[in-house]
Write a protein that holds these residues in place. Structure first.
Motif, PDB file in Angstrom:
ATOM      1  N   ASP A 187       0.847  -1.193   0.000  1.00  0.00           N
ATOM      2  CA  ASP A 187       0.000   0.000   0.000  1.00  0.00           C
ATOM      3  C   ASP A 187       0.879   1.240   0.000  1.00  0.00           C
ATOM      4  OD1 ASP A 187      -2.351  -1.405  -0.006  1.00  0.00           O
ATOM      5  OD2 ASP A 187      -2.597  -1.352   2.170  1.00  0.00           O
ATOM      6  N   PRO A 188       0.444   2.285  -0.714  1.00  0.00           N
ATOM      7  CA  PRO A 188       1.249   3.508  -0.736  1.00  0.00           C
ATOM      8  C   PRO A 188       1.259   4.176   0.639  1.00  0.00           C
ATOM      9  CG  PRO A 188      -0.802   3.804  -1.966  1.00  0.00           C
ATOM     10  CD  PRO A 188      -0.745   2.381  -1.552  1.00  0.00           C
ATOM     11  N   GLU A 189       2.343   4.888   0.913  1.00  0.00           N
ATOM     12  CA  GLU A 189       2.476   5.609   2.171  1.00  0.00           C
ATOM     13  C   GLU A 189       1.431   6.720   2.234  1.00  0.00           C
ATOM     14  OE1 GLU A 189       5.817   8.219   4.604  1.00  0.00           O
ATOM     15  OE2 GLU A 189       6.365   7.239   2.723  1.00  0.00           O
ATOM     16  N   VAL A 190       0.807   6.868   3.404  1.00  0.00           N
ATOM     17  CA  VAL A 190      -0.207   7.905   3.601  1.00  0.00           C
ATOM     18  C   VAL A 190       0.450   9.123   4.246  1.00  0.00           C
ATOM     19  CG1 VAL A 190      -2.352   8.512   4.784  1.00  0.00           C
ATOM     20  CG2 VAL A 190      -2.063   6.218   3.811  1.00  0.00           C
ATOM     21  N   GLU A 242      -5.549  13.319   4.595  1.00  0.00           N
ATOM     22  CA  GLU A 242      -4.670  12.254   4.137  1.00  0.00           C
ATOM     23  C   GLU A 242      -4.555  12.242   2.619  1.00  0.00           C
ATOM     24  OE1 GLU A 242      -5.545   9.136   7.751  1.00  0.00           O
ATOM     25  OE2 GLU A 242      -6.841   9.057   6.002  1.00  0.00           O
ATOM     26  N   CYS A 243      -3.388  11.847   2.163  1.00  0.00           N
ATOM     27  CA  CYS A 243      -3.181  11.683   0.728  1.00  0.00           C
ATOM     28  C   CYS A 243      -2.100  10.633   0.504  1.00  0.00           C
ATOM     29  CB  CYS A 243      -2.813  13.000   0.063  1.00  0.00           C
ATOM     30  SG  CYS A 243      -1.202  13.614   0.527  1.00  0.00           S
ATOM     31  N   THR A 244      -2.028  10.175  -0.727  1.00  0.00           N
ATOM     32  CA  THR A 244      -0.989   9.222  -1.124  1.00  0.00           C
ATOM     33  C   THR A 244      -0.350   9.749  -2.406  1.00  0.00           C
ATOM     34  OG1 THR A 244      -2.600   7.919  -2.365  1.00  0.00           O
ATOM     35  CG2 THR A 244      -2.154   7.207  -0.104  1.00  0.00           C
ATOM     36  N   ARG A 245       0.794   9.183  -2.723  1.00  0.00           N
ATOM     37  CA  ARG A 245       1.511   9.591  -3.936  1.00  0.00           C
ATOM     38  C   ARG A 245       1.273   8.539  -5.018  1.00  0.00           C
ATOM     39  NH1 ARG A 245       5.153  13.543  -4.021  1.00  0.00           N
ATOM     40  NH2 ARG A 245       5.654  13.514  -1.824  1.00  0.00           N
ATOM     41  N   ASN A 268      -6.517  10.813  -0.633  1.00  0.00           N
ATOM     42  CA  ASN A 268      -6.933   9.434  -0.343  1.00  0.00           C
ATOM     43  C   ASN A 268      -6.993   9.290   1.166  1.00  0.00           C
ATOM     44  OD1 ASN A 268      -7.321   7.665  -2.714  1.00  0.00           O
ATOM     45  ND2 ASN A 268      -5.245   8.314  -3.223  1.00  0.00           N
TER      46      ASN A 268
END
Length: 134
Positions: free
Chosen positions: A3-6, A22-25, A34
């Motif tokens: 899972d992408p880092e939050v 929150e967001c992801t790259r 996200n």
């Protein structure tokens, strides 16, 4: 694939909208909303809730300066699923939404406090029945 880092961010868009949450790259390195976040506009619109793929997706609450409030399910920035919409005049609809329209089974409470239920289709509600407690 993991899972992408939050990330937790506070971001102000060029139009002065603000996002905190929150967001992801993405694989391209772009930050996307996200997770849980709050988005506000200078005009006074506030969204608190779930984001997926940089759009309002999942459960959330959308408040307008007019006094209108929607609380429920979102899909790709639209009122979609089950929710409650309170109109600026105090009338309330609880039921199904499809792409920002009242669509399906629902209950409507008018400004006099009378409760109606039936099937809604955008602005029409054929066969709407008044609910009476006797």
């Amino acid at each position: 694939m993991s899972d992408p880092e939050v990330f937790k961010i506070s971001f102000i868009f060029p139009n002065q909208d603000k996002y905190e949450g929150e967001c992801t790259r993405t694989p391209d390195g772009i930050l996307e909303r996200n997770g849980y976040g709050i988005h506000t506009t200078p005009g006074g619109i506030i969204y608190r809730g779930s984001w997926k793929n940089d759009k309002m997706n999942g459960l959330g609450r959308l408040e307008h300066p007019s006094g209108a409030i929607y609380e429920g399910e979102f899909k790709d920035n639209m009122l979609h699923g089950t929710g409650t919409y309170i109109f600026p005049n105090g009338a309330k609809y609880t039921g199904q939404f499809s792409e920002n329209k009242l669509e399906g089974k629902g209950e409507f409470t008018d400004t006099q406090g009378l409760e109606w239920d039936g099937t809604f289709h955008y602005t029409a509600a054929p066969g709407l029945k008044l609910k009476l407690d006797m």
